[in-house]
Motif scaffolding. Structure first.
Motif, PDB file in Angstrom:
ATOM      1  N   THR A  85       0.820  -1.213   0.000  1.00 47.78           N
ATOM      2  CA  THR A  85       0.000   0.000   0.000  1.00 47.78           C
ATOM      3  C   THR A  85       0.854   1.263   0.000  1.00 47.78           C
ATOM      4  O   THR A  85       0.382   2.339  -0.383  1.00 47.78           O
ATOM      5  CB  THR A  85      -0.949   0.053   1.216  1.00 47.78           C
ATOM      6  OG1 THR A  85      -0.200  -0.113   2.416  1.00 47.78           O
ATOM      7  CG2 THR A  85      -2.026  -1.022   1.118  1.00 47.78           C
ATOM      8  N   ARG A  88       1.295   4.095  -2.880  1.00 46.46           N
ATOM      9  CA  ARG A  88       0.497   5.301  -3.105  1.00 46.46           C
ATOM     10  C   ARG A  88       1.350   6.561  -3.058  1.00 46.46           C
ATOM     11  O   ARG A  88       1.153   7.496  -3.838  1.00 46.46           O
ATOM     12  CB  ARG A  88      -0.632   5.397  -2.073  1.00 46.46           C
ATOM     13  CG  ARG A  88      -1.733   4.382  -2.292  1.00 46.46           C
ATOM     14  CD  ARG A  88      -2.907   4.621  -1.376  1.00 46.46           C
ATOM     15  NE  ARG A  88      -2.563   4.385   0.030  1.00 46.46           N
ATOM     16  CZ  ARG A  88      -3.421   4.561   1.034  1.00 46.46           C
ATOM     17  NH1 ARG A  88      -4.644   4.998   0.787  1.00 46.46           N
ATOM     18  NH2 ARG A  88      -3.064   4.299   2.266  1.00 46.46           N
ATOM     19  N   LEU A 110      -6.829   6.874  -4.998  1.00 43.92           N
ATOM     20  CA  LEU A 110      -5.896   6.010  -4.284  1.00 43.92           C
ATOM     21  C   LEU A 110      -5.335   6.709  -3.049  1.00 43.92           C
ATOM     22  O   LEU A 110      -5.146   6.090  -1.997  1.00 43.92           O
ATOM     23  CB  LEU A 110      -4.751   5.591  -5.209  1.00 43.92           C
ATOM     24  CG  LEU A 110      -5.043   4.392  -6.118  1.00 43.92           C
ATOM     25  CD1 LEU A 110      -3.951   4.239  -7.163  1.00 43.92           C
ATOM     26  CD2 LEU A 110      -5.174   3.110  -5.298  1.00 43.92           C
ATOM     27  N   TRP A 113      -7.899   6.500  -0.363  1.00 43.10           N
ATOM     28  CA  TRP A 113      -8.477   5.176  -0.141  1.00 43.10           C
ATOM     29  C   TRP A 113      -8.353   4.780   1.321  1.00 43.10           C
ATOM     30  O   TRP A 113      -7.301   4.949   1.958  1.00 43.10           O
ATOM     31  CB  TRP A 113      -7.769   4.146  -1.009  1.00 43.10           C
ATOM     32  CG  TRP A 113      -8.210   2.718  -0.771  1.00 43.10           C
ATOM     33  CD1 TRP A 113      -9.313   2.110  -1.269  1.00 43.10           C
ATOM     34  CD2 TRP A 113      -7.542   1.718   0.028  1.00 43.10           C
ATOM     35  NE1 TRP A 113      -9.387   0.804  -0.856  1.00 43.10           N
ATOM     36  CE2 TRP A 113      -8.312   0.537  -0.058  1.00 43.10           C
ATOM     37  CE3 TRP A 113      -6.371   1.728   0.793  1.00 43.10           C
ATOM     38  CZ2 TRP A 113      -7.949  -0.639   0.597  1.00 43.10           C
ATOM     39  CZ3 TRP A 113      -6.013   0.566   1.453  1.00 43.10           C
ATOM     40  CH2 TRP A 113      -6.802  -0.604   1.356  1.00 43.10           C
ATOM     41  N   THR A 231       2.683   3.249 -13.947  1.00 42.00           N
ATOM     42  CA  THR A 231       2.853   3.856 -12.618  1.00 42.00           C
ATOM     43  C   THR A 231       3.997   4.868 -12.589  1.00 42.00           C
ATOM     44  O   THR A 231       3.950   5.834 -11.835  1.00 42.00           O
ATOM     45  CB  THR A 231       3.123   2.769 -11.563  1.00 42.00           C
ATOM     46  OG1 THR A 231       4.287   2.025 -11.933  1.00 42.00           O
ATOM     47  CG2 THR A 231       1.933   1.824 -11.444  1.00 42.00           C
ATOM     48  N   LEU A 245      -0.951  -6.113  -5.345  1.00 40.07           N
ATOM     49  CA  LEU A 245      -1.780  -5.022  -5.880  1.00 40.07           C
ATOM     50  C   LEU A 245      -3.067  -5.588  -6.490  1.00 40.07           C
ATOM     51  O   LEU A 245      -4.143  -4.991  -6.361  1.00 40.07           O
ATOM     52  CB  LEU A 245      -0.987  -4.227  -6.924  1.00 40.07           C
ATOM     53  CG  LEU A 245       0.181  -3.400  -6.371  1.00 40.07           C
ATOM     54  CD1 LEU A 245       1.068  -2.891  -7.510  1.00 40.07           C
ATOM     55  CD2 LEU A 245      -0.340  -2.223  -5.550  1.00 40.07           C
ATOM     56  N   LEU A 248      -5.367  -6.389  -3.680  1.00 34.93           N
ATOM     57  CA  LEU A 248      -5.999  -5.172  -3.178  1.00 34.93           C
ATOM     58  C   LEU A 248      -7.160  -4.769  -4.077  1.00 34.93           C
ATOM     59  O   LEU A 248      -8.224  -4.357  -3.600  1.00 34.93           O
ATOM     60  CB  LEU A 248      -4.975  -4.031  -3.101  1.00 34.93           C
ATOM     61  CG  LEU A 248      -4.066  -4.018  -1.878  1.00 34.93           C
ATOM     62  CD1 LEU A 248      -2.909  -3.042  -2.083  1.00 34.93           C
ATOM     63  CD2 LEU A 248      -4.851  -3.636  -0.619  1.00 34.93           C
ATOM     64  N   CYS A 249      -6.957  -4.893  -5.371  1.00 31.97           N
ATOM     65  CA  CYS A 249      -8.002  -4.563  -6.328  1.00 31.97           C
ATOM     66  C   CYS A 249      -9.230  -5.441  -6.123  1.00 31.97           C
ATOM     67  O   CYS A 249     -10.357  -4.950  -5.967  1.00 31.97           O
ATOM     68  CB  CYS A 249      -7.459  -4.712  -7.755  1.00 31.97           C
ATOM     69  SG  CYS A 249      -8.701  -4.901  -9.055  1.00 31.97           S
ATOM     70  N   SER A 261     -12.656  -1.343  -6.568  1.00 25.85           N
ATOM     71  CA  SER A 261     -11.647  -0.640  -5.771  1.00 25.85           C
ATOM     72  C   SER A 261     -10.810   0.290  -6.635  1.00 25.85           C
ATOM     73  O   SER A 261     -10.505  -0.027  -7.796  1.00 25.85           O
ATOM     74  CB  SER A 261     -10.732  -1.672  -5.106  1.00 25.85           C
ATOM     75  OG  SER A 261      -9.596  -1.055  -4.560  1.00 25.85           O
ATOM     76  N   TRP A 263      -7.803   0.586  -6.483  1.00 23.36           N
ATOM     77  CA  TRP A 263      -6.565  -0.126  -6.788  1.00 23.36           C
ATOM     78  C   TRP A 263      -6.630  -0.784  -8.173  1.00 23.36           C
ATOM     79  O   TRP A 263      -5.596  -1.047  -8.785  1.00 23.36           O
ATOM     80  CB  TRP A 263      -6.271  -1.187  -5.718  1.00 23.36           C
ATOM     81  CG  TRP A 263      -5.832  -0.602  -4.413  1.00 23.36           C
ATOM     82  CD1 TRP A 263      -6.596  -0.448  -3.292  1.00 23.36           C
ATOM     83  CD2 TRP A 263      -4.549  -0.064  -4.105  1.00 23.36           C
ATOM     84  NE1 TRP A 263      -5.856   0.143  -2.300  1.00 23.36           N
ATOM     85  CE2 TRP A 263      -4.589   0.391  -2.770  1.00 23.36           C
ATOM     86  CE3 TRP A 263      -3.361   0.074  -4.831  1.00 23.36           C
ATOM     87  CZ2 TRP A 263      -3.503   0.973  -2.147  1.00 23.36           C
ATOM     88  CZ3 TRP A 263      -2.261   0.654  -4.207  1.00 23.36           C
ATOM     89  CH2 TRP A 263      -2.337   1.091  -2.886  1.00 23.36           C
ATOM     90  N   CYS A 264      -7.831  -1.022  -8.661  1.00 23.35           N
ATOM     91  CA  CYS A 264      -7.976  -1.635  -9.987  1.00 23.35           C
ATOM     92  C   CYS A 264      -7.530  -0.692 -11.100  1.00 23.35           C
ATOM     93  O   CYS A 264      -7.305  -1.128 -12.236  1.00 23.35           O
ATOM     94  CB  CYS A 264      -9.422  -2.056 -10.212  1.00 23.35           C
ATOM     95  SG  CYS A 264     -10.009  -3.319  -9.039  1.00 23.35           S
TER      96      CYS A 264
END
Length: 428
Positions: A85, A88, A110, A113, A231, A245, A248-249, A261, A263-264
């Motif tokens: 995480t 971010r 994000l 989030w 990214t 990741l 998380l998505c 999410s 994260w997607c």
């Protein structure tokens, strides 16, 4: 000249529109097939609408396998997800320096989030969404078969801990029972096919071998490069980072609220399809056609199905028999039935987008396989037929139009009744 100017303006408009359209936050139909972590609402039908009604017939028994509802990630996943995480902060810095191709709103989403504490603290437990999934299945079944399930005094609920945390399947069963609202207690005792989770399946290494092969494929290497450029962060993303990741998505998305999410946003549709295939490979060899023993293990619950319906046909069975388990049992039952079988084995050498074995569609959270035994009176004669359903939609590939005569059902299932429930008796 005028035509040229108009063309340039049109091109610029289209370019700007296309650029906006790739933003995750305002994408109309984002990809939401997340292998075994797919929300049930993405793949389910509605048994109230899809139920096959047959003239002069009424349901006398239902038998089903139900996977646990949506769960929190397990301890190992949580540990790696917490660690990743921190990306971010790097994403925000990368965006400010013009190195990140994510949209401003996606970066902002994000940044802000947040998620409930239980997401990281209740490892492998049932989420509220998972409970609602199971409760909904119970409610819809009762509404589809009110006469059968209004007051099923003889109904039997069995918690079958196939391979994992018993609390997860038990809590899933509680949601289902609440949906039925029968006032009956479920049965948490041992049952005839509990032993299959203890079997040592030969050839399990293939589940890792084929997945590792695919990690070396051009599909996956392109995914890594695309994420690195997308990214714009300064350090190299590892395979573990990408998997975390992805988790998380998919785990922080909601099927009930129909909200994915933020994260997607890190993934393109192609990225998600590649990651979906990696998990399909793993499950194909762990629980399905990739390992011969799985077909034999899958016969064990089907023998239970045949036995229950044979007794119900004679007026001695239960109105409802429901087994709550994890995805492995469903996959093995599909395999024994010959369902979703591809002409060639899935391998790490090639991702077949048209493959039949898709864990997103057949092993999602709360996925289910159930059969309904109908008693029919035709011209004064009694007869029986069986209809199979998967995720509340008729399963038409087993028999013509999805309806099996008793003879067809017996021909397909009777041989399973001789299957041993003890692993040392298996011969592959």
């Amino acid at each position: 000249m005028r035509y040229l100017i108009l063309s340039v303006i049109t091109f610029c408009y289209v370019f700007e529109w296309c650029k906006a359209s790739v933003c995750f936050w305002n994408s109309g139909c984002p990809y939401n097939y997340f292998a075994t972590a797919t929300p049930y609402n993405v793949v389910r039908g509605d048994i109230r609408d899809s139920r096959i009604k047959i003239k002069s017939c009424e349901a006398v028994s239902i038998w089903g396998l139900f996977r646990n509802g949506k769960s929190y990630p397990d301890f190992e996943k949580v540990k790696n997800m917490k660690k990743v995480t921190a990306i971010r902060n790097y994403l925000e810095a990368s965006y400010k320096h013009g190195n990140c191709s994510l949209c401003a709103q996606d970066v902002e989403n994000l940044r802000y989030w947040s998620i409930e504490d239980t997401f990281f603290n209740k490892s492998n437990g049932l989420t509220n969404e998972g409970y609602q999934e199971m409760l909904g299945i119970g409610k819809r079944l009762k509404q589809a078969y009110p006469k059968l399930l209004e007051n099923p005094k003889d109904a039997q609920y069995v918690i079958n801990v196939f391979d994992g945390d018993g609390a997860l399947t038990e809590d899933s069963a509680k949601g289902f029972v609440e949906g039925i609202k029968s006032g009956i207690q479920y049965n948490n005792s041992a049952n005839s096919f509990l032993n299959i989770r203890l079997c040592n399946k030969k050839g399990d290494s293939n589940e890792v071998i084929e997945s590792l092969k695919y990690h070396s494929s051009s599909d996956y290497l392109i995914l890594k490069d695309r994420m690195q450029r997308r990214t714009g962060i300064s350090y190299d993303l590892t395979d573990e980072d990408i998997l975390s990741l992805y988790n998380l998505c998919r785990y922080s998305s909601s099927g009930v609220d129909k909200k994915l999410s933020p994260w997607c946003a890190l993934f393109t549709t192609k990225d998600l399809q590649v990651l979906e295939y990696i998990e399909d490979l793993y499950n194909y060899y762990k629980d399905s056609y990739g390992t011969p023993t799985n077909e034999i293990l899958g016969r064990i619950p089907l023998a239970d199905l045949f036995g229950n319906f044979e007794r119900a046909k004679m007026g001695k069975g239960k109105e409802l028999v429901a087994y709550f388990t994890q995805s492995s049992a469903l996959s093995m039952a599909y395999t024994a039935l010959g369902l979703f079988k591809d002409k060639e084995h899935l391998t790490g050498a090639h991702n077949n987008p048209e493959r039949q074995w898709r864990s997103s569609k057949i092993s999602a959270f709360s996925a289910n396989l159930f059969a309904v035994l109908n008693r029919c009176i035709i011209d004064g004669e009694e007869d029986h037929n069986i209809v199979f359903y998967i995720n509340e939609e008729p399963l038409r590939s087993i028999c013509a139009d999805g309806i099996c005569s008793w003879q067809e059902f017996e021909d397909k299932m009777k041989s399973f009744s001789n299957t041993s429930t003890y692993c040392n008796n298996f011969k592959v």
